[in-house]
Design a protein around this motif. Structure first.
Motif, short mmCIF file in Angstrom:
data_model
loop_
_atom_site.label_atom_id
_atom_site.label_comp_id
_atom_site.label_asym_id
_atom_site.label_seq_id
_atom_site.Cartn_x
_atom_site.Cartn_y
_atom_site.Cartn_z
N MET A 131 0.62 -1.69 0.04
CA MET A 131 0.04 -0.11 0.76
C MET A 131 0.89 1.02 -0.11
SD MET A 131 -2.92 1.21 2.94
CE MET A 131 -3.31 2.68 2.58
N ILE A 132 0.94 1.97 -0.85
CA ILE A 132 0.70 3.96 -0.97
C ILE A 132 0.03 4.16 0.07
CG2 ILE A 132 2.34 5.25 -2.09
CD1 ILE A 132 2.83 3.65 -4.35
N LEU A 133 0.57 4.98 1.35
CA LEU A 133 -0.40 6.07 1.09
C LEU A 133 0.67 8.04 1.22
CD1 LEU A 133 -2.51 7.22 3.36
CD2 LEU A 133 -0.89 7.34 5.00
N ALA A 134 -0.03 8.41 0.40
CA ALA A 134 0.58 9.61 -0.19
C ALA A 134 -0.30 11.06 0.17
CB ALA A 134 1.22 9.84 -1.30
N GLY A 135 0.86 11.77 0.21
CA GLY A 135 -0.11 13.58 0.35
C GLY A 135 0.32 14.59 0.06
N GLN A 136 0.10 15.79 0.88
CA GLN A 136 0.53 16.80 1.08
C GLN A 136 0.44 17.46 2.94
OE1 GLN A 136 0.44 20.39 -1.69
NE2 GLN A 136 2.19 20.53 -1.14
N VAL A 137 1.78 18.29 3.18
CA VAL A 137 1.38 18.98 4.76
C VAL A 137 0.94 20.74 4.48
CG1 VAL A 137 1.62 19.43 7.20
CG2 VAL A 137 2.41 16.67 5.50
N HIS A 188 5.84 3.74 1.34
CA HIS A 188 5.43 2.55 0.69
C HIS A 188 5.22 1.44 2.14
CE1 HIS A 188 5.88 3.19 -3.37
NE2 HIS A 188 5.84 4.23 -3.05
N THR A 189 4.23 0.57 2.23
CA THR A 189 4.26 0.25 3.61
C THR A 189 3.11 -1.08 2.83
OG1 THR A 189 3.74 0.40 6.16
CG2 THR A 189 2.06 1.46 4.73
N ARG A 190 2.40 -1.92 3.93
CA ARG A 190 1.59 -3.07 3.98
C ARG A 190 0.03 -2.12 4.18
NH1 ARG A 190 4.60 -4.30 1.45
NH2 ARG A 190 5.87 -6.52 0.73
N LYS A 191 -0.94 -2.85 3.92
CA LYS A 191 -1.76 -2.34 4.43
C LYS A 191 -2.11 -2.89 5.75
CE LYS A 191 -6.65 -2.74 3.01
NZ LYS A 191 -7.44 -2.90 3.17
N GLY A 264 -2.64 -0.87 -10.34
CA GLY A 264 -1.89 -1.19 -11.63
C GLY A 264 -0.58 -2.06 -10.84
N ASN A 265 -0.11 -2.43 -10.50
CA ASN A 265 1.49 -2.49 -10.24
C ASN A 265 0.99 -3.87 -9.52
OD1 ASN A 265 3.80 -3.38 -9.15
ND2 ASN A 265 4.20 -1.79 -8.43
N GLY A 266 0.35 -5.03 -10.16
CA GLY A 266 0.63 -6.18 -9.12
C GLY A 266 -0.77 -6.48 -8.08
N ASP A 267 -0.61 -6.80 -6.91
CA ASP A 267 -2.04 -6.16 -5.92
C ASP A 267 -1.86 -4.97 -4.97
OD1 ASP A 267 -0.36 -7.01 -4.07
OD2 ASP A 267 -1.10 -8.61 -3.16
N GLN A 268 -1.07 -3.55 -5.43
CA GLN A 268 -0.56 -2.57 -4.62
C GLN A 268 -2.03 -1.29 -4.59
OE1 GLN A 268 1.97 0.56 -6.41
NE2 GLN A 268 3.13 0.06 -4.64
N VAL A 269 -1.84 -0.85 -3.28
CA VAL A 269 -3.38 -0.24 -4.02
C VAL A 269 -2.86 1.69 -3.19
CG1 VAL A 269 -5.36 -2.17 -3.34
CG2 VAL A 269 -4.26 -0.31 -0.95
N ARG A 270 -3.18 2.32 -3.44
CA ARG A 270 -2.57 3.31 -3.51
C ARG A 270 -4.02 4.33 -2.52
NH1 ARG A 270 1.35 7.69 -5.21
NH2 ARG A 270 0.07 9.88 -5.02
N SER A 271 -4.28 5.21 -1.04
CA SER A 271 -5.02 6.40 -1.38
C SER A 271 -3.83 6.96 -0.98
CB SER A 271 -4.80 5.83 0.28
OG SER A 271 -6.69 5.39 0.08
N ASP A 272 -4.96 8.95 -1.48
CA ASP A 272 -3.73 10.24 -0.82
C ASP A 272 -4.41 10.90 0.19
OD1 ASP A 272 -3.04 9.01 -4.15
OD2 ASP A 272 -2.10 10.68 -4.03
N ARG A 273 -3.79 11.62 1.46
CA ARG A 273 -4.63 11.90 2.49
C ARG A 273 -3.99 13.05 2.50
NH1 ARG A 273 -8.74 11.55 5.73
NH2 ARG A 273 -9.81 10.89 4.01
N ASP A 274 -4.16 14.27 2.53
CA ASP A 274 -3.58 16.10 2.52
C ASP A 274 -3.71 15.97 3.99
OD1 ASP A 274 -2.57 15.61 0.04
OD2 ASP A 274 -4.31 17.79 -0.06
#
Ligand code: MBD
Ligand code: FE
Length: 280
Positions: A131-137, A188-191, A264-274
């Protein structure tokens, strides 16, 4: 047992004050306030005794339970599960910016310092969905916060916290991620998995004796900080989690729910959070 090991460690941390991010009340408190707050708390317990005609057998069981909470080091767990959410509501009433929630008993100081984009420390065969967690502070006025950090910790895909359970190695799935010069972060981490408080200790035994669920929905803990800004203590949850709305720690909020999407990269998922921080 795992309950005693986790409890002893959490107690040691609480005693050192390392997890007390807001400062201790300590001595010298105003007697009128002590009387008001402690008096109200005691009266709540007296009312329970009166209203429910509590017997000597039950009073003795209560004493033994309190002693067991101390013996197992479960005071941090018990207090953070059953009371911290009310303290957080009081604090949140004066906080601008992103909504937060409780800290809980499992934050650890001195974790890996990483630059964004960062992969949290994990085992070669770390289980769970990538899992990817991404965003802006940003600040409440919209300014990107260069120098912001995202301190993150969560369970592994089996529901265990590193540092508090025997299975995950020290530092696993914990880190302090430095944002880029626009306050952006990518982790980048794991759920994580839903979590049950230890069932072999007094907090879990009391919970089950009352017929309450001992589960917390899966969650990611965060401390989002930037120089000159009030630190945000938060957690993020996941849409569809069976324990949402029935969190033993009463800490889940609809505003804190993620709905990760496949990359789309294997079973990877992503969420965006500011995250929006209030100037100090
Ligand atoms: C947890 O993982 C947690 O986050 C809280 C608040 C209480 C008990 C266990
Ligand atoms: Fe937790």
């Amino acid at each position: 047992s795992d309950a005693v090991t986790a409890g002893a460690h959490a107690t040691e941390i609480a005693r050192s004050g390392a997890s007390n991010l807001r400062g201790a009340a300590g001595g010298g408190a105003d007697p009128a306030r002590v009387s008001a707050v402690v008096g109200a708390a005691l009266e709540g317990i007296r009312a329970a005794i009166r209203d429910h005609k509590v017997t000597y057998e039950e009073f003795d069981a209560f004493k033994q339970w309190l002693i067991a909470v101390s013996d197992t080091g479960e005071w941090p767990l018990f207090l953070d599960v059953y009371l911290e959410f009310e303290v957080e509501k009081v604090a949140a009433a004066t906080q601008q910016g992103s909504i937060g929630t409780i800290l809980g008993p499992f934050w650890l100081d001195g974790q890996a310092q990483l630059d964004s984009p960062a992969t949290l420390p994990m085992r070669d065969d770390e289980p769970g969905t990538p899992m990817i967690l991404a965003g802006q502070v940003i600040a409440t006025d919209g300014t990107p916060l260069a120098g912001a950090t995202v301190d993150i910790w969560h369970t592994d895909a089996d529901g265990w916290y590193s540092g508090f359970a025997s299975k995950p190695p020290a530092g696993n799935l914990r880190g302090v991620v430095r944002c880029d010069d626009q306050g952006r972060y990518e982790i980048h981490t794991r759920k994580p998995a839903p979590y049950t408080i230890p069932l072999d200790g007094p907090t879990g035994q009391m919970t089950q004796a009352a017929g309450w669920s001992p589960w917390r929905p899966a969650h990611i803990h965060l401390l989002v900080s930037a120089p000159g800004h009030r630190t945000l203590t938060s957690q993020l949850f996941f849409t569809g989690d069976p324990y949402l709305g029935n969190d033993v720690a009463s800490a889940d909020k609809p505003e804190l729910t993620l709905d990760p999407q496949p990359t789309g990269n294997g079973d990877q998922v992503r969420s965006d959070r500011d995250f929006v921080l209030e100037p100090e």
